[in-house]
Design an enzyme around this catalytic site. Sequence first.
Site, PDB file in Angstrom:
ATOM      1  N   THR A  86       0.814  -1.083   0.235  1.00 16.59           N
ATOM      2  CA  THR A  86       0.143   0.030   0.070  1.00 16.59           C
ATOM      3  C   THR A  86       0.912   1.258   0.021  1.00 16.59           C
ATOM      4  O   THR A  86       2.067   1.149   0.425  1.00 16.59           O
ATOM      5  CB  THR A  86      -0.819  -0.171   1.294  1.00 16.59           C
ATOM      6  OG1 THR A  86      -1.430   1.346   1.363  1.00 16.59           O
ATOM      7  CG2 THR A  86      -0.191  -0.408   2.234  1.00 16.59           C
ATOM      8  N   ASP A  87       0.283   2.474  -0.584  1.00 23.58           N
ATOM      9  CA  ASP A  87       0.954   3.789  -0.605  1.00 23.58           C
ATOM     10  C   ASP A  87       1.163   4.189   1.119  1.00 23.58           C
ATOM     11  O   ASP A  87       2.013   4.938   1.333  1.00 23.58           O
ATOM     12  CB  ASP A  87       0.242   4.700  -1.398  1.00 23.58           C
ATOM     13  CG  ASP A  87      -1.192   5.044  -0.856  1.00 23.58           C
ATOM     14  OD1 ASP A  87      -1.625   4.360  -0.133  1.00 23.58           O
ATOM     15  OD2 ASP A  87      -1.648   5.954  -1.562  1.00 23.58           O
ATOM     16  N   GLU A  88       0.299   3.606   1.971  1.00 22.67           N
ATOM     17  CA  GLU A  88       0.295   3.899   3.428  1.00 22.67           C
ATOM     18  C   GLU A  88       1.602   3.878   4.086  1.00 22.67           C
ATOM     19  O   GLU A  88       1.742   4.397   5.324  1.00 22.67           O
ATOM     20  CB  GLU A  88      -0.788   3.398   4.293  1.00 22.67           C
ATOM     21  CG  GLU A  88      -2.212   3.594   3.358  1.00 22.67           C
ATOM     22  CD  GLU A  88      -3.431   3.508   4.215  1.00 22.67           C
ATOM     23  OE1 GLU A  88      -3.459   3.227   5.332  1.00 22.67           O
ATOM     24  OE2 GLU A  88      -4.433   3.044   3.601  1.00 22.67           O
ATOM     25  N   LYS A 137       2.273  -3.512   7.052  1.00 18.89           N
ATOM     26  CA  LYS A 137       2.560  -3.582   5.816  1.00 18.89           C
ATOM     27  C   LYS A 137       3.974  -3.024   5.576  1.00 18.89           C
ATOM     28  O   LYS A 137       4.656  -3.714   4.755  1.00 18.89           O
ATOM     29  CB  LYS A 137       1.622  -2.884   4.928  1.00 18.89           C
ATOM     30  CG  LYS A 137       0.205  -3.257   5.081  1.00 18.89           C
ATOM     31  CD  LYS A 137      -0.024  -4.666   4.382  1.00 18.89           C
ATOM     32  CE  LYS A 137       0.119  -4.807   2.915  1.00 18.89           C
ATOM     33  NZ  LYS A 137      -0.180  -5.997   2.359  1.00 18.89           N
ATOM     34  N   ARG A 149     -10.045  10.107  13.267  1.00 21.88           N
ATOM     35  CA  ARG A 149      -9.280   8.714  13.611  1.00 21.88           C
ATOM     36  C   ARG A 149      -7.912   9.157  14.013  1.00 21.88           C
ATOM     37  O   ARG A 149      -7.472  10.218  13.885  1.00 21.88           O
ATOM     38  CB  ARG A 149      -9.009   8.297  11.920  1.00 21.88           C
ATOM     39  CG  ARG A 149      -8.028   7.049  11.915  1.00 21.88           C
ATOM     40  CD  ARG A 149      -7.689   6.589  10.675  1.00 21.88           C
ATOM     41  NE  ARG A 149      -8.872   5.638   9.906  1.00 21.88           N
ATOM     42  CZ  ARG A 149      -9.181   5.272   8.886  1.00 21.88           C
ATOM     43  NH1 ARG A 149      -7.937   5.822   8.033  1.00 21.88           N
ATOM     44  NH2 ARG A 149      -9.844   4.620   8.417  1.00 21.88           N
ATOM     45  N   TYR A 185      -1.817  -0.550  10.983  1.00 21.64           N
ATOM     46  CA  TYR A 185      -1.767  -1.264   9.754  1.00 21.64           C
ATOM     47  C   TYR A 185      -0.648  -0.916   8.941  1.00 21.64           C
ATOM     48  O   TYR A 185      -0.022  -1.789   8.319  1.00 21.64           O
ATOM     49  CB  TYR A 185      -3.111  -0.743   9.044  1.00 21.64           C
ATOM     50  CG  TYR A 185      -3.224  -1.086   7.509  1.00 21.64           C
ATOM     51  CD1 TYR A 185      -3.338  -2.473   7.060  1.00 21.64           C
ATOM     52  CD2 TYR A 185      -3.222  -0.155   6.624  1.00 21.64           C
ATOM     53  CE1 TYR A 185      -3.251  -2.775   5.623  1.00 21.64           C
ATOM     54  CE2 TYR A 185      -3.086  -0.324   5.253  1.00 21.64           C
ATOM     55  CZ  TYR A 185      -3.212  -1.642   4.754  1.00 21.64           C
ATOM     56  OH  TYR A 185      -3.125  -1.846   3.351  1.00 21.64           O
TER      57      TYR A 185
END
Length: 380
Positions: free
Chosen positions: A134-136, A186, A313, A182
């Site tokens: 993911t880009d996160e 990753k 969040r 998360y």
Amino acid sequence: MTSIIITGGAGFIGSHVVRLFVNKYPEYRIINVDKLTYAGNLANLKDIEDKPNYRFVKADICDFDTIYALMQEEHVTGVIHLAAESHVDRSIKDPFTFARTNVLGTLSMLQAAKLYWESLPEKYEGKRFYHISTDEVYGALELTHPEGVTPPFTTKASSAHHEAYGEEFFLETTKYNPHSPYSASKASSDHFVRAFHDTYGMPTIVTNCSNNYGPYQFPEKLIPLFINNIRHRKPLPVYGKGENVRDWLYVEDHARAIDLIFHKGTIAETYNIGGFNEWKNIDIIKVVINTVDRLLGRQEGEDMDLITYVTDRAGHDLRYAIDSRKLQAELGWEPSLQFEEGIEKTVRWYLDNQAWMDNITSGEYEKYYEDMYAERPSCD
Ligand code: NAD
Ligand code: TYD
């Protein structure tokens, strides 16, 4: 013979990848390995489940012995690894599950592939371990746009913007800086994949993609959750001020990129995947409300008052934006859909497939949401 394990194939993106590979490559053997967590749903694959080149195996990627035995049994030549815990809000509540599946599960897949492939006379020749990320992992970008330019950036506008402000996007070389449990899990799994290339010579590829949207996405994620809530006239919980920016890609465009990169990508490389399609959450929410209202025969915008601002969040990343020019230049991939078409197609799919949605939005799931939102008092 090409024999590919696709992990997480009963989930959102995985089901599109499995469908594409099963239909496009009848000569391949496609083995979908999925634990069927709350996010895995075999109904996502109803249309291909009887194809002769497809097999489903219910297994946990952390179960090394099962994965290793399956690799031997199926003479596996490739792995496309998507299985993961994927929802940021859940990772905030339960980080251990994310470390277990995303980090240890990836390590289990890598180690099983390593031991199996190293046991063969040809070893790694003709093999490929492709990890979907993911880009996160890159962290968050600032909203430092040139004066007068504010999101939404449609594909075209954003490309032009990008020419001038390239450094404000995530590149393949951007330093990892994950903020949520998360994205931290990753990031860790990405490092393990690269370490297996650098240490053992395993032929690996990693791709980092932006937010996906489209059919079969579990309705805990923004777009399907909001489509379903608008349909039932339930509140739409917008985190913070709704000003966070995400870069949205239609899921079938991601699946096409995965196909291309699996076959033509260079070993040990990283490719960013994204459609130059940045939207502020609140703007995308308005588009979704207007589209659902129109397709349900309501007056457009009639449901705007469902928007409910709630506590932000924790650690909410401000902006994600992917630079996918490497993939476009080297492999000729580009997104096929403009966002307006993609969102129309997506809303139409959820409204036409209400039984799919109703089947998964009951029981435990409903309770999970009641509990979660109970902890999110309104900002008002
Ligand atoms: P998803 O949550 O919809 O599906 C995940 C699938 O993995 C489910 O079918 C689940 O049953 C399976 N799974 C979970 N734990 C497992 C385990 N221990 N063993 C075997 N199977 C297990 O996720 P998604 O949105 O389709 O994402 C797929 C992958 O793509 C993930 O690796 C995610 O990090 C990555 N990704 C997602 C997005 C996005 O916008 N959704 C964007 C970029 C990258
Ligand atoms: P999400 O779909 O969870 O994807 P990600 O966190 O991986 O980007 O959320 C997309 C954006 O929408 C993110 O900025 C959080 C926000 N959001 C809300 O405002 N309300 C919601 O109920 C959800 C699920 C997300």
